[in-house]
Enzyme design. Sequence first.
Site, PDB file in Angstrom:
ATOM      1  N   ASP A  84       1.869  12.088  -4.429  1.00 36.82           N
ATOM      2  CA  ASP A  84       1.482  11.458  -5.690  1.00 36.82           C
ATOM      3  C   ASP A  84       0.034  11.778  -6.044  1.00 36.82           C
ATOM      4  O   ASP A  84      -0.286  12.170  -7.168  1.00 36.82           O
ATOM      5  CB  ASP A  84       1.671   9.938  -5.611  1.00 36.82           C
ATOM      6  CG  ASP A  84       3.118   9.552  -5.397  1.00 36.82           C
ATOM      7  OD1 ASP A  84       3.985  10.414  -5.576  1.00 36.82           O
ATOM      8  OD2 ASP A  84       3.371   8.394  -5.051  1.00 36.82           O
ATOM      9  N   SER A 105       8.644  -2.449  -5.360  1.00 37.35           N
ATOM     10  CA  SER A 105       9.053  -2.038  -4.012  1.00 37.35           C
ATOM     11  C   SER A 105       8.092  -2.689  -3.014  1.00 37.35           C
ATOM     12  O   SER A 105       7.034  -2.133  -2.713  1.00 37.35           O
ATOM     13  CB  SER A 105       9.002  -0.511  -3.882  1.00 37.35           C
ATOM     14  OG  SER A 105       9.373  -0.109  -2.583  1.00 37.35           O
ATOM     15  N   LYS A 137       6.704  -2.955  -0.065  1.00 41.37           N
ATOM     16  CA  LYS A 137       6.690  -2.243   1.213  1.00 41.37           C
ATOM     17  C   LYS A 137       6.218  -3.119   2.367  1.00 41.37           C
ATOM     18  O   LYS A 137       6.736  -3.020   3.478  1.00 41.37           O
ATOM     19  CB  LYS A 137       5.822  -0.995   1.102  1.00 41.37           C
ATOM     20  CG  LYS A 137       6.441   0.088   0.229  1.00 41.37           C
ATOM     21  CD  LYS A 137       5.597   1.341   0.181  1.00 41.37           C
ATOM     22  CE  LYS A 137       6.256   2.409  -0.686  1.00 41.37           C
ATOM     23  NZ  LYS A 137       5.453   3.643  -0.780  1.00 41.37           N
ATOM     24  N   TYR A 158      10.582   1.429   5.291  1.00 36.23           N
ATOM     25  CA  TYR A 158       9.686   2.581   5.446  1.00 36.23           C
ATOM     26  C   TYR A 158       9.378   2.892   6.910  1.00 36.23           C
ATOM     27  O   TYR A 158       9.606   4.004   7.384  1.00 36.23           O
ATOM     28  CB  TYR A 158       8.382   2.359   4.672  1.00 36.23           C
ATOM     29  CG  TYR A 158       7.477   3.570   4.719  1.00 36.23           C
ATOM     30  CD1 TYR A 158       7.670   4.627   3.832  1.00 36.23           C
ATOM     31  CD2 TYR A 158       6.464   3.667   5.658  1.00 36.23           C
ATOM     32  CE1 TYR A 158       6.869   5.755   3.884  1.00 36.23           C
ATOM     33  CE2 TYR A 158       5.657   4.801   5.722  1.00 36.23           C
ATOM     34  CZ  TYR A 158       5.867   5.832   4.821  1.00 36.23           C
ATOM     35  OH  TYR A 158       5.085   6.953   4.889  1.00 36.23           O
TER      36      TYR A 158
END
Length: 225
Positions: free
Chosen positions: A2, A45, A47, A55
């Site tokens: 990203d 999301s 995490k 993850y």
Amino acid sequence: MDQTISIMGKMNTAKLIDFVPSLKATDVKIPESVSLVIANSITPSPKLLTLGTRYNKRVVECRFGVAIMALKKKLIKDYMSCPYTTFQQLQEALGLSLSDMLKEVTLTLKIGGYTIQMLQRETGYEQPFELVASIPHINEVESKNTVFNLYERAYHVFGEAKRVHDYKAVCEDQSIDEEAKIKRLGELMNASHKSCDMLYECSSPELNELTKMARDAGALGSRLT
């Protein structure tokens, strides 16, 4: 990725991003008749709330898969001495193509997941988690899961890597006419989303709905990002 594409992105150009042995971004020219649309599923999301089951679990599953494949291919004699931490390192050690690695995954790993007892038998160690003790929040991963999907994660990793390179090759292939080219690019995007959803389990009901809506509306391909 990203952050890299945010810095190195270029208008009307896709990028093939490599991190090994060093950061490199290669231009990939998308056919001019293709329009790429990015949509937001507006789905959070969390995490930090799911790292033990999502993850970080995937990181552990990949490490287990690398070590067990290395054992079965006789690259190592002992599970705990496995020097490889990524599937790319394993591939380089074996000297095989991505297509060949997909075959090896099918030959060496079991579909449907491994219990702790199965991991103990495969590795020869009572405490297989010792290999991954340095992974953050490993205690949560160990305590919150009873099954670990090594085949599915490995097949996704090699399959997705192959699709990325296939996508670039299709874009650059001058022997394919425009219509056939963009049809193949769409197929690769759809296969990517299916693998992300079914094998790596990193999609969501909202993302699945959004990609389906795109295809139903005429998109040749749609995947999460």
